[in-house]
Design a protein around this motif. Structure first.
Motif, short mmCIF file in Angstrom:
data_model
loop_
_atom_site.label_atom_id
_atom_site.label_comp_id
_atom_site.label_asym_id
_atom_site.label_seq_id
_atom_site.Cartn_x
_atom_site.Cartn_y
_atom_site.Cartn_z
N THR A 130 -5.53 -15.66 4.88
CA THR A 130 -5.08 -15.89 6.25
C THR A 130 -3.59 -16.18 6.32
N GLY A 131 -2.89 -15.45 7.19
CA GLY A 131 -1.46 -15.68 7.42
C GLY A 131 -0.55 -14.97 6.44
N SER A 132 -1.10 -14.15 5.55
CA SER A 132 -0.29 -13.49 4.52
C SER A 132 0.30 -12.18 5.01
N ARG A 133 1.53 -11.92 4.58
CA ARG A 133 2.23 -10.68 4.91
C ARG A 133 2.90 -10.17 3.65
N LEU A 134 2.75 -8.91 3.37
CA LEU A 134 3.28 -8.29 2.17
C LEU A 134 4.74 -7.91 2.36
N ILE A 135 5.56 -8.20 1.35
CA ILE A 135 6.96 -7.77 1.32
C ILE A 135 7.12 -6.80 0.17
N THR A 136 7.58 -5.60 0.48
CA THR A 136 7.85 -4.58 -0.53
C THR A 136 9.22 -4.00 -0.24
N GLY A 137 9.70 -3.15 -1.12
CA GLY A 137 10.99 -2.48 -0.87
C GLY A 137 12.17 -3.40 -1.12
N ASP A 138 13.01 -3.56 -0.11
CA ASP A 138 14.23 -4.36 -0.21
C ASP A 138 13.89 -5.85 -0.10
#
Length: 182
Positions: A89-97
């Motif tokens: 819950t509440g997680s967001r993926l960061i990829t790339g830059d």
């Protein structure tokens, strides 16, 4: 937001699996400190391995009270090049830059963005000079083996001591910032 890296360390610099060795030193003072640290936090920043461990444990952990409620409900930013989804819950993926995304998060108003564990991410953010405060919870134990927080190849970095605290069982909290931002 201020990016605060909070790390459990053995006296010889091991940060791997602190749940296996930090328990005997974790008293009410340390518990209150970690509770206050979390209350001063708007979001967590986690690498893949730490995220997977936290996501497997926190939603099912009994008896965690307000601490557990906040851990399970607050925003979590997960840096990974291999994960395709994040389900906690509440997680967001960061990829790339990654550095660019972290700079955007830091530019937002609010309380702390707390980086916990996540050694590879810690070292990358340190090299990019994105960590505003280094908070080390040094435990009075020499493990002799295990994954060290600081990896070979990091550029020399001078830190300025900002604060210290000592807890009865021998834990020392040491907070630093990069000396060039002093």
């Amino acid at each position: 937001m201020r990016l605060v890296a909070t790390e459990y360390l053995s006296f010889d610099g091991v940060f791997e699996e602190p749940g296996r060795w930090s328990g005997p030193f974790f008293n009410e003072e340390a518990q209150r400190f970690k509770f206050d640290e979390l209350q001063a936090t708007d979001a967590l920043l986690l690498g893949r391995k730490t995220y997977e461990g936290f996501a497997a444990a926190w939603p099912k952990m009994p008896g965690t009270g307000e601490f557990g409620v906040k851990m399970n409900s607050m925003p979590k930013y997960v840096v990974s090049s291999t994960l395709k989804t994040v389900d906690w819950t509440g997680s967001r993926l960061i990829t790339g830059d990654v550095a660019g995304e972290i700079r955007k998060l830091k530019a937002a108003p609010g309380k702390d963005l707390l980086l916990a564990g996540s050694g590879q991410l810690f070292n990358s953010l340190m090299q990019s000079d994105l960590i505003d405060l280094y908070r080390f919870m040094l435990h009075p134990i020499v493990l002799g083996k295990g994954k060290r927080l600081f990896v070979d190849g990091n550029a020399t970095r001078v830190l300025e001591l900002m604060d210290t605290k000592r807890f009865a069982p021998g834990i020392i909290i040491a907070e630093y910032r990069s000396a060039k931002t002093a």
